[in-house]
Scaffold this motif. Structure first.
Motif, short mmCIF file in Angstrom:
data_model
loop_
_atom_site.label_atom_id
_atom_site.label_comp_id
_atom_site.label_asym_id
_atom_site.label_seq_id
_atom_site.Cartn_x
_atom_site.Cartn_y
_atom_site.Cartn_z
N LYS A 195 0.44 -0.77 0.15
CA LYS A 195 -0.01 -0.41 0.32
C LYS A 195 1.12 1.00 -0.10
O LYS A 195 2.33 1.02 0.81
N LEU A 196 0.07 2.54 -0.48
CA LEU A 196 1.15 3.77 -0.03
C LEU A 196 0.87 4.77 0.76
O LEU A 196 -1.29 4.49 1.09
N HIS A 197 1.05 4.89 1.45
CA HIS A 197 1.09 6.06 2.48
C HIS A 197 1.08 7.77 1.56
O HIS A 197 2.62 7.58 0.76
N PHE A 198 0.34 9.14 1.93
CA PHE A 198 0.67 10.50 1.30
C PHE A 198 1.65 10.85 2.27
O PHE A 198 1.65 10.15 4.30
N SER A 199 2.51 11.50 2.37
CA SER A 199 4.09 11.64 2.80
C SER A 199 3.44 12.92 4.26
O SER A 199 3.61 12.95 4.99
N CYS A 200 1.67 13.38 3.81
CA CYS A 200 1.03 14.33 4.81
C CYS A 200 0.14 14.35 4.67
O CYS A 200 -0.87 14.13 3.54
N HIS A 201 -0.83 14.39 5.73
CA HIS A 201 -1.83 14.90 5.98
C HIS A 201 -2.65 15.60 4.01
O HIS A 201 -3.78 15.28 3.82
N PHE A 202 -1.77 16.18 4.57
CA PHE A 202 -2.85 17.70 3.80
C PHE A 202 -2.48 17.34 2.09
O PHE A 202 -3.77 17.62 1.54
N PHE A 203 -1.65 16.89 1.41
CA PHE A 203 -1.81 15.99 0.07
C PHE A 203 -3.09 15.36 0.50
O PHE A 203 -3.25 14.87 -0.67
N ARG A 204 -3.16 14.21 0.92
CA ARG A 204 -4.23 13.20 0.86
C ARG A 204 -5.82 14.28 0.64
O ARG A 204 -6.47 13.67 0.44
N PHE A 205 -6.06 15.22 1.64
CA PHE A 205 -6.62 15.54 1.67
C PHE A 205 -6.78 16.86 0.34
O PHE A 205 -7.82 16.62 -0.21
N TRP A 206 -5.96 16.94 0.07
CA TRP A 206 -6.24 18.00 -1.71
C TRP A 206 -6.56 16.87 -2.73
O TRP A 206 -7.84 17.17 -3.46
N PHE A 207 -6.37 15.97 -2.96
CA PHE A 207 -6.67 14.95 -3.59
C PHE A 207 -7.58 14.43 -3.59
O PHE A 207 -8.20 13.63 -4.68
N ARG A 208 -8.49 13.99 -2.37
CA ARG A 208 -9.51 13.82 -2.18
C ARG A 208 -10.79 14.35 -2.62
O ARG A 208 -11.39 14.51 -2.86
N PHE A 209 -10.66 15.79 -1.74
CA PHE A 209 -11.74 16.55 -2.09
C PHE A 209 -11.29 18.07 -2.77
O PHE A 209 -12.65 18.51 -3.79
N ILE A 210 -9.96 18.38 -2.85
CA ILE A 210 -10.05 19.92 -3.88
C ILE A 210 -10.04 19.58 -5.17
O ILE A 210 -10.31 20.02 -6.20
N TYR A 211 -8.66 19.02 -5.51
CA TYR A 211 -8.19 18.76 -6.77
C TYR A 211 -9.25 18.43 -7.87
O TYR A 211 -9.49 19.03 -8.72
N PRO A 212 -9.88 17.36 -7.88
CA PRO A 212 -11.07 16.30 -8.10
C PRO A 212 -12.14 17.77 -8.53
O PRO A 212 -12.88 17.74 -9.15
N ASN A 213 -12.47 18.67 -7.88
CA ASN A 213 -13.38 19.64 -7.91
C ASN A 213 -12.87 21.76 -7.65
O ASN A 213 -13.68 22.02 -8.08
N LEU A 214 -11.38 21.68 -8.84
CA LEU A 214 -11.12 23.02 -9.30
C LEU A 214 -12.21 23.40 -10.37
O LEU A 214 -12.84 24.51 -9.96
N ASP A 215 -13.10 22.51 -11.08
CA ASP A 215 -13.67 22.99 -12.03
C ASP A 215 -14.53 24.01 -11.25
O ASP A 215 -15.35 24.66 -11.78
N ALA A 216 -15.88 23.40 -10.61
CA ALA A 216 -16.30 23.87 -10.47
C ALA A 216 -16.10 25.07 -8.68
O ALA A 216 -17.48 25.58 -8.75
N LEU A 217 -14.78 24.72 -8.50
CA LEU A 217 -13.99 25.72 -7.13
C LEU A 217 -14.74 26.61 -8.75
O LEU A 217 -14.66 28.15 -7.77
N ARG A 218 -13.77 27.09 -9.02
CA ARG A 218 -13.32 27.73 -10.53
C ARG A 218 -15.16 28.69 -10.95
O ARG A 218 -15.14 29.67 -11.40
N ALA A 219 -16.01 27.66 -11.03
CA ALA A 219 -17.28 28.67 -11.30
C ALA A 219 -18.08 29.10 -9.96
O ALA A 219 -19.23 29.23 -10.59
#
Length: 266
Positions: A114-138
């Motif tokens: 398995k793989l772990h993120f080196s810090c929790h913020f990276f996991r949070f960002w790629f779980r909730f923010i990066y997949p929804n960048l278009d929605a945030l820009r809208a």
């Protein structure tokens, strides 16, 4: 704890009492600037991180959405650059007799890390923010904040296990690695084996008390693996049923969030 499991690896500009207010101000209101910090990541690497942030983090999972060579190259870069780290499986290959014919499902099964993120913020960002960048820009910030609220307890679960492992290392003075354990059909949130010492456990971050059925499931897993742990440990966000609290078994240790305060004494 909630702040650590979101903002570990991120420098907060202000102090907050509410985790969702902090997420709104520090991340959602500044998402474009934060996003630019990931501009050097390739699209394949971002796909890897998004998949891992939402899945069981098993190595082969990414091969379902990326060619194997591209996925392997992305893993190598992310590990080399300290974004990911590998958690080695404790599973051992099945012993089989010479000329033994395995079932098709067993022939296809492979042990995977398995793989772990080196810090929790990276996991949070790629779980909730990066997949929804278009929605945030809208301008759909409230919609994304609602999505984060709805999925937050599930997101926190993994970090809850990692903090529990840190607590147990101190509580039991364990020098060996404490990690999860996964087999083809069996998983433990917490697993540590050092010589004759064996400890297994579960961490439950949910809004209801943990009942005896959680302990029974742990015992069944132990029976299936033919192991007898010295201790069975359970951590609960919301306490335990009276039936579980009434058990008189020195092997079974029950912990709540307040017990984790011991970590703050370090």
């Amino acid at each position: 704890m909630k702040f650590h499991l979101v903002f570990d690896g991120f420098c907060l500009k202000n102090a907050y009492y509410d985790i969702f207010r902090a997420i709104e101000v520090e991340i959602l209101d500044d998402f474009e600037l934060i996003s630019s910090e990931f501009s050097t990541f390739s699209e394949a690497e971002k796909s890897v991180l998004t998949k891992l942030a939402k899945s069981d983090r098993k190595w082969f999972g990414i091969y379902k959405i990326l060619p194997k060579n591209l996925a392997s190259k992305s893993y190598a870069n992310l590990i080399k650059n300290g974004i990911l780290r590998v958690e080695i499986s404790k599973e051992t290959p099945k012993n089989r007799a010479k000329n033994e014919r395995l079932k098709k499902s067993e022939r296809r099964y492979k042990i995977e890390n398995k793989l772990h993120f080196s810090c929790h913020f990276f996991r949070f960002w790629f779980r909730f923010i990066y997949p929804n960048l278009d929605a945030l820009r809208a301008g759909k910030k409230d919609e994304i904040l609602a999505l984060i609220r709805a999925g937050f307890d599930e997101y926190v679960g993994l970090g809850f296990e990692m903090i529990f492992a840190e607590f147990l290392a101190k509580k039991f003075q364990i020098n060996a690695e404490i990690s999860s354990f996964w087999h083809k059909n069996i998983e433990f949130d917490i697993f540590v084996k050092s010589g004759d010492f064996l400890l297994v456990g579960e961490a439950k971050f949910r809004g209801k008390k943990v009942c005896k059925n959680v302990l029974n499931m742990l015992l069944k897993k132990c029976d299936r693996l033919k192991i007898t742990p010295n201790f069975i440990v359970i951590l609960s966000k919301s306490g335990f049923s009276n039936e579980l609290l009434a058990l008189k078994d020195e092997r079974i240790k029950l912990y709540e969030i307040n017990d984790l305060m011991e970590l703050l004494d370090e």
